[in-house]
Design a protein around this motif. Structure first.
Motif, PDB file in Angstrom:
ATOM      1  N   LYS A  71      47.157-125.420  48.304  1.00 30.87           N
ATOM      2  CA  LYS A  71      48.571-125.303  48.671  1.00 30.87           C
ATOM      3  C   LYS A  71      49.006-123.853  48.875  1.00 30.87           C
ATOM      4  CE  LYS A  71      49.756-129.584  46.255  1.00 30.87           C
ATOM      5  NZ  LYS A  71      50.603-130.219  45.210  1.00 30.87           N
ATOM      6  N   GLY A  72      48.078-122.932  48.608  1.00 28.32           N
ATOM      7  CA  GLY A  72      48.373-121.522  48.865  1.00 28.32           C
ATOM      8  C   GLY A  72      49.465-120.946  48.004  1.00 28.32           C
ATOM      9  N   ALA A  73      49.464-121.257  46.707  1.00 28.71           N
ATOM     10  CA  ALA A  73      50.492-120.724  45.807  1.00 28.71           C
ATOM     11  C   ALA A  73      50.544-119.200  45.919  1.00 28.71           C
ATOM     12  CB  ALA A  73      50.186-121.138  44.374  1.00 28.71           C
ATOM     13  N   ALA A  74      51.760-118.667  45.987  1.00 32.40           N
ATOM     14  CA  ALA A  74      51.936-117.232  46.195  1.00 32.40           C
ATOM     15  C   ALA A  74      51.736-116.421  44.924  1.00 32.40           C
ATOM     16  CB  ALA A  74      53.323-116.957  46.763  1.00 32.40           C
ATOM     17  N   LEU A  75      52.014-117.010  43.768  1.00 34.60           N
ATOM     18  CA  LEU A  75      51.943-116.304  42.488  1.00 34.60           C
ATOM     19  C   LEU A  75      51.227-117.189  41.482  1.00 34.60           C
ATOM     20  CD1 LEU A  75      53.036-113.669  41.062  1.00 34.60           C
ATOM     21  CD2 LEU A  75      54.930-115.089  40.258  1.00 34.60           C
ATOM     22  N   ALA A  76      50.357-116.601  40.659  1.00 32.14           N
ATOM     23  CA  ALA A  76      49.590-117.409  39.710  1.00 32.14           C
ATOM     24  C   ALA A  76      49.217-116.589  38.483  1.00 32.14           C
ATOM     25  CB  ALA A  76      48.321-117.959  40.366  1.00 32.14           C
ATOM     26  N   GLN A  77      48.993-117.305  37.382  1.00 35.61           N
ATOM     27  CA  GLN A  77      48.425-116.717  36.167  1.00 35.61           C
ATOM     28  C   GLN A  77      47.078-117.376  35.944  1.00 35.61           C
ATOM     29  OE1 GLN A  77      50.881-116.192  32.550  1.00 35.61           O
ATOM     30  NE2 GLN A  77      49.220-117.146  31.403  1.00 35.61           N
ATOM     31  N   VAL A  78      46.009-116.576  35.915  1.00 33.61           N
ATOM     32  CA  VAL A  78      44.651-117.128  35.871  1.00 33.61           C
ATOM     33  C   VAL A  78      43.862-116.546  34.709  1.00 33.61           C
ATOM     34  CG1 VAL A  78      44.598-117.547  38.364  1.00 33.61           C
ATOM     35  CG2 VAL A  78      43.780-115.355  37.465  1.00 33.61           C
ATOM     36  N   ARG A  79      42.942-117.365  34.206  1.00 30.08           N
ATOM     37  CA  ARG A  79      41.969-116.916  33.203  1.00 30.08           C
ATOM     38  C   ARG A  79      40.613-116.890  33.880  1.00 30.08           C
ATOM     39  NH1 ARG A  79      46.002-119.184  30.086  1.00 30.08           N
ATOM     40  NH2 ARG A  79      46.332-118.167  28.059  1.00 30.08           N
ATOM     41  N   VAL A  80      40.047-115.697  33.983  1.00 23.33           N
ATOM     42  CA  VAL A  80      38.844-115.511  34.786  1.00 23.33           C
ATOM     43  C   VAL A  80      37.875-114.556  34.104  1.00 23.33           C
ATOM     44  CG1 VAL A  80      39.932-115.986  37.013  1.00 23.33           C
ATOM     45  CG2 VAL A  80      40.015-113.666  36.067  1.00 23.33           C
ATOM     46  N   GLU A  81      36.641-114.575  34.600  1.00 20.15           N
ATOM     47  CA  GLU A  81      35.683-113.519  34.313  1.00 20.15           C
ATOM     48  C   GLU A  81      35.727-112.560  35.490  1.00 20.15           C
ATOM     49  OE1 GLU A  81      32.067-115.772  33.842  1.00 20.15           O
ATOM     50  OE2 GLU A  81      32.248-115.720  31.658  1.00 20.15           O
ATOM     51  N   ILE A  82      35.629-111.271  35.219  1.00 22.96           N
ATOM     52  CA  ILE A  82      35.764-110.292  36.292  1.00 22.96           C
ATOM     53  C   ILE A  82      34.544-109.385  36.359  1.00 22.96           C
ATOM     54  CG2 ILE A  82      38.289-110.291  36.297  1.00 22.96           C
ATOM     55  CD1 ILE A  82      38.227-107.794  34.593  1.00 22.96           C
ATOM     56  N   ALA A  83      34.251-108.920  37.559  1.00 16.67           N
ATOM     57  CA  ALA A  83      33.174-107.967  37.796  1.00 16.67           C
ATOM     58  C   ALA A  83      33.622-107.027  38.911  1.00 16.67           C
ATOM     59  CB  ALA A  83      31.895-108.691  38.189  1.00 16.67           C
TER      60      ALA A  83
ATOM     61  N   ALA B 124      43.350-120.823  25.766  1.00 12.19           N
ATOM     62  CA  ALA B 124      42.051-120.169  25.957  1.00 12.19           C
ATOM     63  C   ALA B 124      40.935-121.205  26.033  1.00 12.19           C
ATOM     64  CB  ALA B 124      41.791-119.182  24.820  1.00 12.19           C
ATOM     65  N   PHE B 125      41.003-122.229  25.174  1.00 14.87           N
ATOM     66  CA  PHE B 125      39.978-123.267  25.165  1.00 14.87           C
ATOM     67  C   PHE B 125      39.998-124.068  26.467  1.00 14.87           C
ATOM     68  CE2 PHE B 125      38.358-127.519  24.008  1.00 14.87           C
ATOM     69  CZ  PHE B 125      37.112-127.154  23.485  1.00 14.87           C
ATOM     70  N   ALA B 126      41.195-124.398  26.943  1.00 12.31           N
ATOM     71  CA  ALA B 126      41.336-125.195  28.172  1.00 12.31           C
ATOM     72  C   ALA B 126      41.249-124.343  29.434  1.00 12.31           C
ATOM     73  CB  ALA B 126      42.669-125.941  28.148  1.00 12.31           C
ATOM     74  N   ARG B 127      41.226-123.015  29.280  1.00  6.68           N
ATOM     75  CA  ARG B 127      41.238-122.081  30.406  1.00  6.68           C
ATOM     76  C   ARG B 127      42.423-122.394  31.335  1.00  6.68           C
ATOM     77  NH1 ARG B 127      35.379-122.973  30.014  1.00  6.68           N
ATOM     78  NH2 ARG B 127      35.548-124.636  31.580  1.00  6.68           N
ATOM     79  N   THR B 128      43.585-122.476  30.731  1.00  2.51           N
ATOM     80  CA  THR B 128      44.795-122.850  31.457  1.00  2.51           C
ATOM     81  C   THR B 128      45.119-121.861  32.566  1.00  2.51           C
ATOM     82  OG1 THR B 128      45.697-123.871  29.456  1.00  2.51           O
ATOM     83  CG2 THR B 128      47.260-123.332  31.210  1.00  2.51           C
ATOM     84  N   VAL B 129      45.416-122.380  33.762  1.00  4.95           N
ATOM     85  CA  VAL B 129      45.917-121.568  34.870  1.00  4.95           C
ATOM     86  C   VAL B 129      47.248-122.156  35.326  1.00  4.95           C
ATOM     87  CG1 VAL B 129      43.618-120.867  35.623  1.00  4.95           C
ATOM     88  CG2 VAL B 129      44.656-122.913  36.602  1.00  4.95           C
ATOM     89  N   LYS B 130      48.114-121.302  35.849  1.00  2.00           N
ATOM     90  CA  LYS B 130      49.436-121.738  36.299  1.00  2.00           C
ATOM     91  C   LYS B 130      49.719-121.137  37.670  1.00  2.00           C
ATOM     92  CE  LYS B 130      51.199-121.721  31.543  1.00  2.00           C
ATOM     93  NZ  LYS B 130      52.211-121.108  30.627  1.00  2.00           N
ATOM     94  N   PRO B 131      49.856-121.952  38.707  1.00  2.00           N
ATOM     95  CA  PRO B 131      49.660-123.412  38.750  1.00  2.00           C
ATOM     96  C   PRO B 131      48.175-123.759  38.691  1.00  2.00           C
ATOM     97  CG  PRO B 131      50.082-122.571  40.952  1.00  2.00           C
ATOM     98  CD  PRO B 131      50.234-121.395  40.025  1.00  2.00           C
ATOM     99  N   SER B 132      47.819-124.982  39.027  1.00  2.00           N
ATOM    100  CA  SER B 132      46.427-125.418  38.961  1.00  2.00           C
ATOM    101  C   SER B 132      45.603-124.734  40.053  1.00  2.00           C
ATOM    102  CB  SER B 132      46.352-126.933  39.141  1.00  2.00           C
ATOM    103  OG  SER B 132      46.756-127.295  40.465  1.00  2.00           O
ATOM    104  N   TRP B 133      44.268-124.793  39.923  1.00  2.00           N
ATOM    105  CA  TRP B 133      43.396-124.227  40.944  1.00  2.00           C
ATOM    106  C   TRP B 133      43.624-124.906  42.295  1.00  2.00           C
ATOM    107  CZ3 TRP B 133      41.670-119.681  40.265  1.00  2.00           C
ATOM    108  CH2 TRP B 133      41.241-119.233  39.005  1.00  2.00           C
ATOM    109  N   ASP B 134      43.855-126.209  42.279  1.00  2.00           N
ATOM    110  CA  ASP B 134      44.122-126.909  43.540  1.00  2.00           C
ATOM    111  C   ASP B 134      45.369-126.349  44.219  1.00  2.00           C
ATOM    112  OD1 ASP B 134      41.930-128.504  43.281  1.00  2.00           O
ATOM    113  OD2 ASP B 134      43.017-130.225  42.420  1.00  2.00           O
ATOM    114  N   ALA B 135      46.402-126.093  43.421  1.00  2.00           N
ATOM    115  CA  ALA B 135      47.629-125.544  43.987  1.00  2.00           C
ATOM    116  C   ALA B 135      47.412-124.130  44.513  1.00  2.00           C
ATOM    117  CB  ALA B 135      48.739-125.559  42.941  1.00  2.00           C
ATOM    118  N   ILE B 136      46.558-123.389  43.853  1.00  2.00           N
ATOM    119  CA  ILE B 136      46.292-122.011  44.282  1.00  2.00           C
ATOM    120  C   ILE B 136      45.549-121.987  45.611  1.00  2.00           C
ATOM    121  CG2 ILE B 136      45.014-119.900  43.725  1.00  2.00           C
ATOM    122  CD1 ILE B 136      45.613-120.484  40.756  1.00  2.00           C
ATOM    123  N   PHE B 137      44.512-122.823  45.743  1.00  2.00           N
ATOM    124  CA  PHE B 137      43.679-122.762  46.942  1.00  2.00           C
ATOM    125  C   PHE B 137      44.142-123.704  48.049  1.00  2.00           C
ATOM    126  CE2 PHE B 137      40.614-121.070  43.793  1.00  2.00           C
ATOM    127  CZ  PHE B 137      40.351-119.861  44.423  1.00  2.00           C
TER     128      PHE B 137
END
Length: 307
Positions: free
Chosen positions: A199-211, A184-197
């Protein structure tokens, strides 16, 4: 004497006519009164019938639209076996934890999750380069979420361009020792944001604020089938768009979170790309956690789906 009054027969007719007129008026008033009473009863009966007929349909429609959650509302404070740290105690714990540079001390202050003690130390060492110098610590008291007892400390950094912060979310272990949730402190995402955007990772776990949002396009063009959300993170300038199926347990869980105080909740989500979607569009598969501390079971499992 003659000529001193009306004939007797005419006088009797006048009196009888007056009594008849009064009786007719009384009858008319009685009819009007009963008409009003019967009309009122009919209106009330009609209103009851309409309410009984429309009520379940309106409730069902609201549920299908993802606007009514079937999950149990959580209390403001989760019952814990262990007393929360005081304000001074929480601030001291966080300050000491963030000063750690020895891997062997990590376990005493952090819930490291999947990170190794060395990875936690590396993160703390590089934090000044990424976020800046720590400016202040702010006690947030109880921040219970995701069926967990949580206390929070906001860590703010000096930055000339834009404010930066991290959340030190404290939870007790089985022995009652309060520790910082590292992910929670590091706002860990899997994979990294670079990999998501990039490299177009197909599946991810993200910590976000939502609206809530209303962008419907491409694979998610049908607003009768999808509910749209805007997802952001302090760790990327990219804005993500997340979509839940209308009537899904994910939509119900997120709607419940929006029903609480504050209009931009934090969440840990599992998302995936879909064929025909834009680069920033994702389907929300799971609401793993309300806020950024992950519990033993996905948060959305306590909500029901609707047809």
């Amino acid at each position: 004497m003659r000529g001193t009054g009306l004939p007797k027969q005419g006088s009797e007719q006048c009196c009888d006519g007056s009594r008849g007129k009064r009786g007719l008026e009384y009858h008319k008033k009685l009819v009007r009164t009963w008409s009003l009473i019967m009309g009122g009863l009919a209106a009330v009966s009609l209103a009851v019938v309409i309410f009984l007929w429309l009520g379940p349909k309106m409730k069902s429609a609201g549920s299908r639209a993802g606007q009514v959650s079937s999950g149990p509302r959580q209390e403001a404070r989760v019952v814990s076996r262990f007393a929360s740290p005081s304000e001074d105690g929480a601030l001291a714990l966080v300050k000491q934890a963030l000063s750690i540079r020895e891997p062997e001390r990590v376990a005493g202050f952090f819930r490291p999750g999947a990170a190794s003690p060395q990875e936690v130390v590396d993160f703390l060492t590089g934090m000044e380069f990424v976020d800046g110098v720590i400016e202040r610590y702010t006690w947030l008291s109880s921040m219970d979420a995701n069926r967990l007892s949580i206390d929070g400390v906001l860590v703010s950094f000096e930055d000339t361009e834009k404010p930066r912060f991290r959340l030190a979310l404290l939870t007790p272990d089985e022995a009652g020792t309060w520790k910082i949730d590292f992910d929670a402190f590091a706002r860990t995402v899997k994979p990294s944001w670079d990999a998501i955007f990039e490299k177009g990772a197909a599946l991810a776990q993200v910590r976000v604020e939502i609206a809530k949002d209303s962008y419907y396009n491409g694979a998610f063009r049908d607003d009768n089938q999808w509910v749209c959300y805007r997802m952001t993170s302090p760790d990327t300038e990219e804005m993500l768009l997340g979509y839940c199926k209308v009537g899904s347990r994910q939509a119900a869980a997120l709607n419940w979170m929006f029903s609480k105080e504050g209009n931009k909740p934090r969440a840990t989500l599992e998302v995936r790309r879909v064929d025909g979607g834009e680069s920033r569009q994702f389907e929300i598969l799971k609401v793993i956690a309300e806020d950024w501390v992950v519990g033993e079971a996905p948060f959305d499992e306590s909500f029901n789906e609707f047809d």
